[in-house]
Write a protein that holds these residues in place. Structure first.
Motif, PDB file in Angstrom:
ATOM      1  N   ILE A  44       0.767  -1.399  -0.130  1.00 52.30           N
ATOM      2  CA  ILE A  44      -0.087   0.104   0.039  1.00 52.30           C
ATOM      3  C   ILE A  44       0.796   1.283   0.055  1.00 52.30           C
ATOM      4  O   ILE A  44       0.562   2.397  -0.696  1.00 52.30           O
ATOM      5  N   ASN A  45       1.953   1.445   0.743  1.00 48.05           N
ATOM      6  CA  ASN A  45       2.767   2.443   0.751  1.00 48.05           C
ATOM      7  C   ASN A  45       3.576   2.632  -0.291  1.00 48.05           C
ATOM      8  O   ASN A  45       3.848   3.854  -0.852  1.00 48.05           O
ATOM      9  N   THR A  46       4.026   1.384  -1.100  1.00 49.63           N
ATOM     10  CA  THR A  46       4.486   1.692  -2.294  1.00 49.63           C
ATOM     11  C   THR A  46       3.720   2.246  -3.521  1.00 49.63           C
ATOM     12  O   THR A  46       4.086   3.082  -4.297  1.00 49.63           O
ATOM     13  N   ARG A  47       2.571   1.660  -3.383  1.00 50.57           N
ATOM     14  CA  ARG A  47       1.540   2.369  -4.552  1.00 50.57           C
ATOM     15  C   ARG A  47       1.291   3.610  -4.049  1.00 50.57           C
ATOM     16  O   ARG A  47       1.280   4.810  -5.122  1.00 50.57           O
ATOM     17  N   LYS A  48       1.230   4.162  -2.867  1.00 52.55           N
ATOM     18  CA  LYS A  48       0.899   5.651  -2.487  1.00 52.55           C
ATOM     19  C   LYS A  48       2.165   6.417  -3.078  1.00 52.55           C
ATOM     20  O   LYS A  48       1.978   7.482  -3.503  1.00 52.55           O
ATOM     21  N   HIS A  49       3.123   5.893  -2.633  1.00 56.30           N
ATOM     22  CA  HIS A  49       4.398   6.606  -2.989  1.00 56.30           C
ATOM     23  C   HIS A  49       4.724   6.898  -4.502  1.00 56.30           C
ATOM     24  O   HIS A  49       4.857   7.999  -4.949  1.00 56.30           O
ATOM     25  N   ASN A  50       4.433   5.904  -5.181  1.00 49.84           N
ATOM     26  CA  ASN A  50       4.705   6.025  -6.706  1.00 49.84           C
ATOM     27  C   ASN A  50       3.635   6.886  -7.193  1.00 49.84           C
ATOM     28  O   ASN A  50       3.724   7.881  -8.134  1.00 49.84           O
ATOM     29  N   LEU A  51       2.266   6.995  -6.687  1.00 59.23           N
ATOM     30  CA  LEU A  51       1.320   7.845  -7.114  1.00 59.23           C
ATOM     31  C   LEU A  51       1.680   9.199  -6.775  1.00 59.23           C
ATOM     32  O   LEU A  51       1.770  10.004  -7.696  1.00 59.23           O
ATOM     33  N   GLU A  52       1.910   9.471  -5.621  1.00 56.64           N
ATOM     34  CA  GLU A  52       2.263  11.032  -5.116  1.00 56.64           C
ATOM     35  C   GLU A  52       3.283  11.320  -5.656  1.00 56.64           C
ATOM     36  O   GLU A  52       3.708  12.592  -6.193  1.00 56.64           O
ATOM     37  N   HIS A  53       4.579  10.538  -5.594  1.00 59.03           N
ATOM     38  CA  HIS A  53       6.018  11.180  -5.994  1.00 59.03           C
ATOM     39  C   HIS A  53       6.460  11.084  -7.348  1.00 59.03           C
ATOM     40  O   HIS A  53       7.384  11.600  -7.836  1.00 59.03           O
ATOM     41  N   HIS A  54       5.564  10.221  -8.098  1.00 61.18           N
ATOM     42  CA  HIS A  54       5.949  10.127  -9.555  1.00 61.18           C
ATOM     43  C   HIS A  54       4.877  10.515 -10.484  1.00 61.18           C
ATOM     44  O   HIS A  54       5.316  11.562 -11.233  1.00 61.18           O
ATOM     45  N   GLN A  55       3.858   9.868 -10.600  1.00 60.12           N
ATOM     46  CA  GLN A  55       2.650  10.222 -11.506  1.00 60.12           C
ATOM     47  C   GLN A  55       2.368  11.660 -11.221  1.00 60.12           C
ATOM     48  O   GLN A  55       2.351  12.460 -12.033  1.00 60.12           O
ATOM     49  N   LEU A  56       1.822  11.869  -9.848  1.00 63.17           N
ATOM     50  CA  LEU A  56       1.062  13.311  -9.862  1.00 63.17           C
ATOM     51  C   LEU A  56       2.215  14.506  -9.704  1.00 63.17           C
ATOM     52  O   LEU A  56       2.066  15.488 -10.129  1.00 63.17           O
ATOM     53  N   GLY A  57       3.397  13.996  -9.378  1.00 62.93           N
ATOM     54  CA  GLY A  57       4.626  14.813  -9.334  1.00 62.93           C
ATOM     55  C   GLY A  57       4.754  15.592 -10.553  1.00 62.93           C
ATOM     56  O   GLY A  57       4.896  16.449 -10.895  1.00 62.93           O
ATOM     57  N   GLN A  58       4.698  14.591 -11.633  1.00 63.21           N
ATOM     58  CA  GLN A  58       4.860  15.081 -12.778  1.00 63.21           C
ATOM     59  C   GLN A  58       3.839  15.764 -13.391  1.00 63.21           C
ATOM     60  O   GLN A  58       4.046  16.554 -14.531  1.00 63.21           O
ATOM     61  N   MET A  59       2.785  15.735 -13.048  1.00 62.42           N
ATOM     62  CA  MET A  59       1.620  16.229 -13.354  1.00 62.42           C
ATOM     63  C   MET A  59       1.388  17.801 -12.724  1.00 62.42           C
ATOM     64  O   MET A  59       0.394  18.521 -12.939  1.00 62.42           O
ATOM     65  N   GLY A  60       2.316  18.155 -11.684  1.00 66.10           N
ATOM     66  CA  GLY A  60       2.052  19.064 -11.027  1.00 66.10           C
ATOM     67  C   GLY A  60       0.965  18.922  -9.759  1.00 66.10           C
ATOM     68  O   GLY A  60       0.547  20.067  -9.496  1.00 66.10           O
ATOM     69  N   LEU A  61       0.666  17.873  -9.337  1.00 66.95           N
ATOM     70  CA  LEU A  61      -0.765  17.878  -8.665  1.00 66.95           C
ATOM     71  C   LEU A  61      -0.187  17.064  -7.312  1.00 66.95           C
ATOM     72  O   LEU A  61       0.626  16.343  -7.247  1.00 66.95           O
ATOM     73  N   ASP A  62      -0.833  17.296  -6.327  1.00 66.14           N
ATOM     74  CA  ASP A  62      -0.773  16.731  -4.966  1.00 66.14           C
ATOM     75  C   ASP A  62      -2.026  15.728  -4.782  1.00 66.14           C
ATOM     76  O   ASP A  62      -3.142  15.716  -5.862  1.00 66.14           O
ATOM     77  N   LEU A  63      -1.973  14.986  -3.924  1.00 62.55           N
ATOM     78  CA  LEU A  63      -2.906  14.020  -3.716  1.00 62.55           C
ATOM     79  C   LEU A  63      -4.448  14.650  -3.369  1.00 62.55           C
ATOM     80  O   LEU A  63      -5.373  14.056  -3.781  1.00 62.55           O
ATOM     81  N   GLU A  64      -4.400  15.661  -2.812  1.00 62.80           N
ATOM     82  CA  GLU A  64      -5.818  16.381  -2.382  1.00 62.80           C
ATOM     83  C   GLU A  64      -6.401  16.661  -3.734  1.00 62.80           C
ATOM     84  O   GLU A  64      -7.530  16.498  -3.864  1.00 62.80           O
TER      85      GLU A  64
END
Length: 472
Positions: A307-327
């Motif tokens: 779960i932590n790995t999936r969250k990390h990949n989403l927040e720090h890789h996918q969303l980071g590249q789009m300039g978005l945060d999780l919220e």
């Protein structure tokens, strides 16, 4: 050495290990040697300090601690091998008794791979979408190609939908112009949605030289997510002109001589794409059916790591590249934090169960991975990562990820074996023959379980530092 195993639950055991003190001799010798190289005692050459002097000056306890830390990984590994366990991650070790000259007793609790019983899966039946290519599908495909060959020419009129504008932009937050908030000569097609929210309404009706100001939330940059006052100036308005749909266009945009041939090729390509999608859908639905047939307990620690790995990949890789945060991402998705947590947990559970089931099938079916299969998989992964095959291969080797890739290929073959025995029908009730797709590796299932394996390997890396053992 003597050891015993106590099953705490289907995915966790406790090892109890008793070690006669004489079996610590090599580690004690190594401890004295190590301390000898680290300390200086007047009257003795470095490395030549007698053991009794080390005991007197630094304490026998320090030597014992060093020796036990050195010996524990080996004794733990021996106990694991003796019990024929498949541990996951780092054990929790507790030294229960240490008597100088007599004995060393310790316990180690560790998660293990659960026993997976694969039932008869030959009766699995699934339904998939039928492969149907309509005239509208072909028309849309050709129209998209036509859009790529559109030309533009400046016009002296107000901007309207579909026009290509050349813009100068300036963004302010709290009245201050952002350092990265100025851009000149930006090309933008009205209606494309590629820039800021609200820009279409601001520029429609403007002629070259016109200017407008509007409010918009920034999608990237230093002030991503903040409300900005954006000033836009139109320096040019250009109309898009599409080529005529005729044989000349077919010759311009393709290797075909006629529009009819181009349309036929588009129909064929669309059918191939839908067949591939159909095969992928079959793999996913067969996998879901297979998982429903098997009871698989999931180790909590492994699940937490996944779960932590999936969250990390989403927040720090996918969303980071789009300039978005999780919220902001959740807001755009229309999801609550609770819904996101539930979905992430369910996906993690499925990924881990998929890995366990397919790994068991690999073992049962004696599936091996050839060098050719591994190379083909590596080429596909390199292509999807945007790296050259040589760069990707080098990165895989340097990071020790070759076993992970082998596992992905093997699991793909295992799933293919299940799909082969399943009955697959389309929505028209016709039996689907997936033989044409048999060379296509089930990437979706392989990559879905890859994150689970990464979490497991990450745990094993930690374990390697503690007990010099990695899970295979």
């Amino acid at each position: 050495m003597k050891s015993a195993v106590e099953t705490l639950n289907p995915t966790r055991v406790r090892l109890t290990v008793e070690v006669p003190f004489e079996e610590l001799k090599d580690s004690l010798d190594a401890a004295y040697k190590k301390i000898n190289q680290q300390v200086t005692v007047k009257g003795f050459r470095k490395g030549k300090i007698p053991a009794r002097v080390i005991d007197q000056r630094f304490g026998r306890g320090a030597v014992l601690e060093e020796a036990v830390n050195d010996a524990l990984p080996k004794f733990y590994t021996d106990a694991v091998n003796e019990a024929e366990l498949n541990p996951l991650g780092q054990p929790e070790v507790d030294i229960t008794e240490l008597k100088d000259g007599e004995t060393l007793n310790f316990t180690a609790e560790v998660d293990i791979r659960p026993t997976v019983e694969i039932p008869d899966y030959s009766g699995i039946e699934v339904e998939v979408d039928a492969v149907e290519v309509s005239d509208e599908d072909v028309e849309k495909s050709v129209e998209q190609l036509r859009e790529r060959f559109a030309s533009t020419s400046p016009v002296e009129r107000a901007a309207q939908d579909g026009d290509v504008l050349t813009l100068d932009l300036q963004a302010k937050v709290d009245g201050e112009v952002l350092e990265d908030g100025v851009a000149d000569g930006v090309s933008y097609t009205i209606g494309s949605g590629e820039l800021l929210d609200g820009i279409d309404e601001a520029v429609k009706g403007l002629e070259a030289g016109g200017e407008a100001t509007f409010a918009s939330e920034l999608k990237g940059g230093s002030a991503a997510g903040k409300e900005a006052e954006v000033t836009v100036k139109v320096s040019q308005v250009a109309a898009r002109e599409l080529p005529e749909l005729d044989d000349d266009f077919a010759q311009l945009a393709s290797e075909f001589d006629t529009l009819e041939e181009l349309q036929a090729d588009s129909r064929k390509r669309l059918a191939n794409m839908k067949q591939y999608d159909q095969a992928t859908q079959a793999q996913e639905r067969v996998l879901d059916k297979l998982l429903e047939l098997v009871e698989i307990p999931v180790p909590e620690k492994l699940l937490e790591d996944e779960i932590n790995t999936r969250k990390h990949n989403l927040e720090h890789h996918q969303l980071g590249q789009m300039g978005l945060d999780l919220e902001k991402y959740l807001e755009l998705q229309g999801k609550t934090a609770e819904e996101f947590e539930t979905e992430t947990r369910e996906a993690a559970v499925k990924g881990i169960k998929t890995q366990f089931v397919l790994d068991e099938l690999v073992k049962q079916e004696n599936l091996n991975v050839s060098q050719e299969e591994l190379t083909e998989h590596l080429m596909r992964r390199a292509s999807s990562s945007g790296m050259s095959p040589d760069q990707f291969a080098q990165a895989v080797v340097e990071q020790g990820q070759v076993p992970l890739l082998v596992g992905e290929v093997a699991r793909g073959k295992a799933l293919a074996a299940v799909v082969e025995k399943a009955t697959v029908k389309d929505t028209n009730g016709e039996i689907v023959d997936l033989d044409d797709e048999e060379d296509e590796e089930p990437e979706a299932a392989a990559t879905e379980s890859a994150d689970a394996e990464q979490a497991e390997e990450k745990a094993d890396d930690k374990a390697g530092k503690a007990e010099e053992k990695t899970e295979g």
